[in-house]
Structure formats: structure tokens, C-alpha cells
Write a protein that holds these residues in place. Sequence first.
Motif, PDB file in Angstrom:
ATOM      1  N   ASP A 176      12.213 -15.011   6.298  1.00  0.00           N
ATOM      2  CA  ASP A 176      11.761 -14.327   7.507  1.00  0.00           C
ATOM      3  C   ASP A 176      10.735 -13.251   7.174  1.00  0.00           C
ATOM      4  OD1 ASP A 176      13.687 -15.548   9.509  1.00  0.00           O
ATOM      5  OD2 ASP A 176      15.103 -14.717   8.044  1.00  0.00           O
ATOM      6  N   LYS A 177      10.941 -12.595   6.033  1.00  0.00           N
ATOM      7  CA  LYS A 177      10.023 -11.564   5.562  1.00  0.00           C
ATOM      8  C   LYS A 177       9.766 -11.768   4.071  1.00  0.00           C
ATOM      9  CE  LYS A 177      10.971  -7.835   8.859  1.00  0.00           C
ATOM     10  NZ  LYS A 177      11.300  -6.392   9.005  1.00  0.00           N
ATOM     11  N   VAL A 178       8.532 -11.484   3.664  1.00  0.00           N
ATOM     12  CA  VAL A 178       8.134 -11.719   2.273  1.00  0.00           C
ATOM     13  C   VAL A 178       7.429 -10.491   1.713  1.00  0.00           C
ATOM     14  CG1 VAL A 178       6.679 -13.104   0.744  1.00  0.00           C
ATOM     15  CG2 VAL A 178       7.915 -14.203   2.632  1.00  0.00           C
ATOM     16  N   VAL A 179       7.812 -10.110   0.493  1.00  0.00           N
ATOM     17  CA  VAL A 179       7.127  -9.064  -0.260  1.00  0.00           C
ATOM     18  C   VAL A 179       6.280  -9.744  -1.329  1.00  0.00           C
ATOM     19  CG1 VAL A 179       7.387  -7.066  -1.789  1.00  0.00           C
ATOM     20  CG2 VAL A 179       8.945  -7.375   0.160  1.00  0.00           C
ATOM     21  N   ALA A 180       5.014  -9.386  -1.412  1.00  0.00           N
ATOM     22  CA  ALA A 180       4.094  -9.993  -2.383  1.00  0.00           C
ATOM     23  C   ALA A 180       3.553  -8.926  -3.323  1.00  0.00           C
ATOM     24  CB  ALA A 180       2.947 -10.686  -1.668  1.00  0.00           C
ATOM     25  N   ARG A 237       5.379  -9.413   8.935  1.00  0.00           N
ATOM     26  CA  ARG A 237       6.126 -10.463   8.228  1.00  0.00           C
ATOM     27  C   ARG A 237       5.933 -10.406   6.718  1.00  0.00           C
ATOM     28  NH1 ARG A 237       4.410 -15.980  10.393  1.00  0.00           N
ATOM     29  NH2 ARG A 237       6.281 -16.667   9.271  1.00  0.00           N
ATOM     30  N   LEU A 238       4.907  -9.702   6.267  1.00  0.00           N
ATOM     31  CA  LEU A 238       4.615  -9.632   4.834  1.00  0.00           C
ATOM     32  C   LEU A 238       4.311  -8.192   4.431  1.00  0.00           C
ATOM     33  CD1 LEU A 238       2.659 -12.158   2.712  1.00  0.00           C
ATOM     34  CD2 LEU A 238       2.021  -9.748   2.549  1.00  0.00           C
ATOM     35  N   PHE A 239       4.809  -7.825   3.264  1.00  0.00           N
ATOM     36  CA  PHE A 239       4.596  -6.479   2.704  1.00  0.00           C
ATOM     37  C   PHE A 239       3.879  -6.660   1.371  1.00  0.00           C
ATOM     38  CE2 PHE A 239       5.699  -2.685   0.327  1.00  0.00           C
ATOM     39  CZ  PHE A 239       5.763  -1.671   1.276  1.00  0.00           C
ATOM     40  N   VAL A 266       4.285   1.959 -11.334  1.00  0.00           N
ATOM     41  CA  VAL A 266       5.382   2.890 -11.033  1.00  0.00           C
ATOM     42  C   VAL A 266       4.987   3.806  -9.876  1.00  0.00           C
ATOM     43  CG1 VAL A 266       6.727   4.835 -11.923  1.00  0.00           C
ATOM     44  CG2 VAL A 266       6.303   2.837 -13.386  1.00  0.00           C
ATOM     45  N   GLU A 267       3.772   4.344  -9.953  1.00  0.00           N
ATOM     46  CA  GLU A 267       3.278   5.262  -8.924  1.00  0.00           C
ATOM     47  C   GLU A 267       3.238   4.600  -7.542  1.00  0.00           C
ATOM     48  OE1 GLU A 267      -0.872   7.645  -7.774  1.00  0.00           O
ATOM     49  OE2 GLU A 267      -0.776   6.384  -9.561  1.00  0.00           O
ATOM     50  N   ILE A 268       2.682   3.390  -7.479  1.00  0.00           N
ATOM     51  CA  ILE A 268       2.576   2.681  -6.206  1.00  0.00           C
ATOM     52  C   ILE A 268       3.967   2.352  -5.660  1.00  0.00           C
ATOM     53  CG2 ILE A 268       1.854   0.512  -5.131  1.00  0.00           C
ATOM     54  CD1 ILE A 268      -0.458   2.406  -5.552  1.00  0.00           C
ATOM     55  N   ALA A 269       4.864   1.905  -6.536  1.00  0.00           N
ATOM     56  CA  ALA A 269       6.217   1.544  -6.100  1.00  0.00           C
ATOM     57  C   ALA A 269       6.958   2.750  -5.528  1.00  0.00           C
ATOM     58  CB  ALA A 269       6.999   0.937  -7.260  1.00  0.00           C
ATOM     59  N   LYS A 270       6.831   3.883  -6.172  1.00  0.00           N
ATOM     60  CA  LYS A 270       7.493   5.095  -5.684  1.00  0.00           C
ATOM     61  C   LYS A 270       6.892   5.552  -4.363  1.00  0.00           C
ATOM     62  CE  LYS A 270       9.081   7.043 -10.102  1.00  0.00           C
ATOM     63  NZ  LYS A 270       8.920   8.155 -11.070  1.00  0.00           N
ATOM     64  N   ASP A 275       8.690   2.772   2.755  1.00  0.00           N
ATOM     65  CA  ASP A 275       8.115   1.719   3.595  1.00  0.00           C
ATOM     66  C   ASP A 275       8.720   0.351   3.250  1.00  0.00           C
ATOM     67  OD1 ASP A 275       6.497   3.545   4.877  1.00  0.00           O
ATOM     68  OD2 ASP A 275       4.759   3.175   3.580  1.00  0.00           O
ATOM     69  N   LEU A 276       8.918   0.118   1.962  1.00  0.00           N
ATOM     70  CA  LEU A 276       9.520  -1.149   1.525  1.00  0.00           C
ATOM     71  C   LEU A 276      10.931  -1.293   2.078  1.00  0.00           C
ATOM     72  CD1 LEU A 276       9.532  -3.721  -0.285  1.00  0.00           C
ATOM     73  CD2 LEU A 276      10.439  -2.272  -2.117  1.00  0.00           C
ATOM     74  N   LYS A 277      11.723  -0.243   1.959  1.00  0.00           N
ATOM     75  CA  LYS A 277      13.098  -0.302   2.450  1.00  0.00           C
ATOM     76  C   LYS A 277      13.142  -0.510   3.961  1.00  0.00           C
ATOM     77  CE  LYS A 277      15.377   2.342  -1.209  1.00  0.00           C
ATOM     78  NZ  LYS A 277      16.197   3.527  -1.541  1.00  0.00           N
ATOM     79  N   ALA A 278      12.220   0.127   4.661  1.00  0.00           N
ATOM     80  CA  ALA A 278      12.160  -0.064   6.117  1.00  0.00           C
ATOM     81  C   ALA A 278      11.801  -1.507   6.451  1.00  0.00           C
ATOM     82  CB  ALA A 278      11.148   0.900   6.724  1.00  0.00           C
TER      83      ALA A 278
END
Length: 282
Positions: A176-180, A237-239, A266-270, A275-278
Motif C-alpha cells: 500500500d505504501k513504499v519507501v525508496a 503512496r511513496l516516500f 545518517v544525517e538525512i535519515a535523522k 516524516d518517515l514514521k508518519a
Amino acid sequence: MKTGLVLEGGSRQTMFSAGVIDTWLEEGGIDFNYVAGVSAGAHAAVNFITRQQGRLRFIVLPTRLQRGKKWASKFIGIQKEFHALNYLAADGEMPLDFDAYCNSRTEFEIGLTCCETGRAEFKSEKADKKRLLDLISASCALPMIFPMASLEGKHYADGCITVPIPFERAFERGCDKVVAISTHYPGEAVTDFRKYRAILNPMYKRKYPDLFRALMIRLKRYDKMFVQIEKLEKEGRLFLVRPLIELCDQFDTNMDKMNESYEHGVEIAKKRMDDLKAFLEI
């Protein structure tokens, strides 16, 4: 809700991916029902599934640097480096936790390019370690540099030719949702195989015409892919996680540049964690 993670390759540019993945593992609670990786992205995918923080960052290093040497050649011994990454690293200083991989409930697929058809294929393996490594190695077989792989009566080359970021496959598998995770910053020029037509023509055009055609249209396919990604982002639908700076070279041996690429991940992920969790509703 079924969620998916898809990972682009890029050889040592996956230092960025390593930084992202290690940050997620450090945070905890970030998981996906489906994971797909292409080329070196398949290595990243496996290390996320096994939850082996720090391993990807280590195994993509040139073997000389792994052993504590101060320098390594960029292209001398590149075939040995290819073999070391795809096979020897599985039982090396930081071995692959194959038991954790087998016991994982995550659905995992590896994207490859079939040389006979010039089309993408997706394969999976959860029981046979040798076959898993063969599939990953085949997905990393970049034309002109590494030989195509022979598997199960067919020949395969780098998955990046036909499916650089396999988000469409994730949706096909019911996500349903995809992280790339991409390893290219916005506007970055990617490899245009048309520049190497004089080399690729005698290598592939007669025996593998569909592969040759796939190589010639790869850049067009890549640009079209990001148009689709932008549309899916707007639809929620995509992050997309990608670098904002130029990363190390695909075959870089500069430790400072590779570390910079990792730290940028690391910097971008933090920065994008909330936003990712949301997006994942966690």
C-alpha cells in the motif's frame, strides 16, 4: 497495511544507504513486509533484513581498507573485489547472519536483467545460501565491467539496467505504501550507455539484441521513473529517501569521501525520521 522498502544500487555509493539503514536500525521499530533490492541495493536489503547494523558499511569497502591498509587501487583487482563483496564477505570478518535471514518473515526479492529478453526479472531465495549469493552477484553484474551471470539456463546482468528502483514491483506485490532509497541526488547525471555504443555493440547487439536495446534506452527509462516517483510522492503512496549532495564514486577508494557519504545518509535519515514514521503510521 502492507509496506515495502526498495533500494537502488550504486556500488560504493550505497555507503549512503548504509547510513540510512543503520540509523533506522538504531532507532528501532522500522520494518517492512516486503523488501526488494537491485545491484548493490540487494546487499543493502539483505543487511536490513538481518538487522546487522554496520555490516553494509564494512563490506562495501575495498578489501585492503577492510584490513586496515591506508590505500587501495580503484580498478586494479576489481574482479577480485566483485567476488569478495558478493561471496567472500558472506563468511568474512562480519559474516552474513543467514539464520536471521532465513527466519525473517519479510518477503524479499532481487531484481535482475535477463540478457535474452532485455527485461527485468525478480527472484527470491530463503533456504539456499549459495543460490542467494548467486542471485545478488548476478544483479550486480554491470556490463563492460563484470561478466554476465549464468543462472538456471539463462544469462543475467545488473538489475539497474531495467529496474533501477523497483517500486512498481512493490506495488505489484500488494504494498500500500513504499519507501525508496536512491543513491542519486536530484538532477544528477546517471550512466548513459549510449556513450559506450561502440563497445557494447560487438559485445551484445548480435547475440543479445534485447539487452542491447535495454542499455540504449536506460537513461530514458531512468528519467521516466523519477516522474512516476514524484507523482506517487504527491499521492502519499511513496516516500523517497535520497542524498542532497554528490556521493563518493561507484568505485571510490577514498575513505574520507566514503565516510562522508555514509554520514550524509545518517544525517538525512535523522532529519526525515518523524516524516518517515508518519508515512508508515508508526
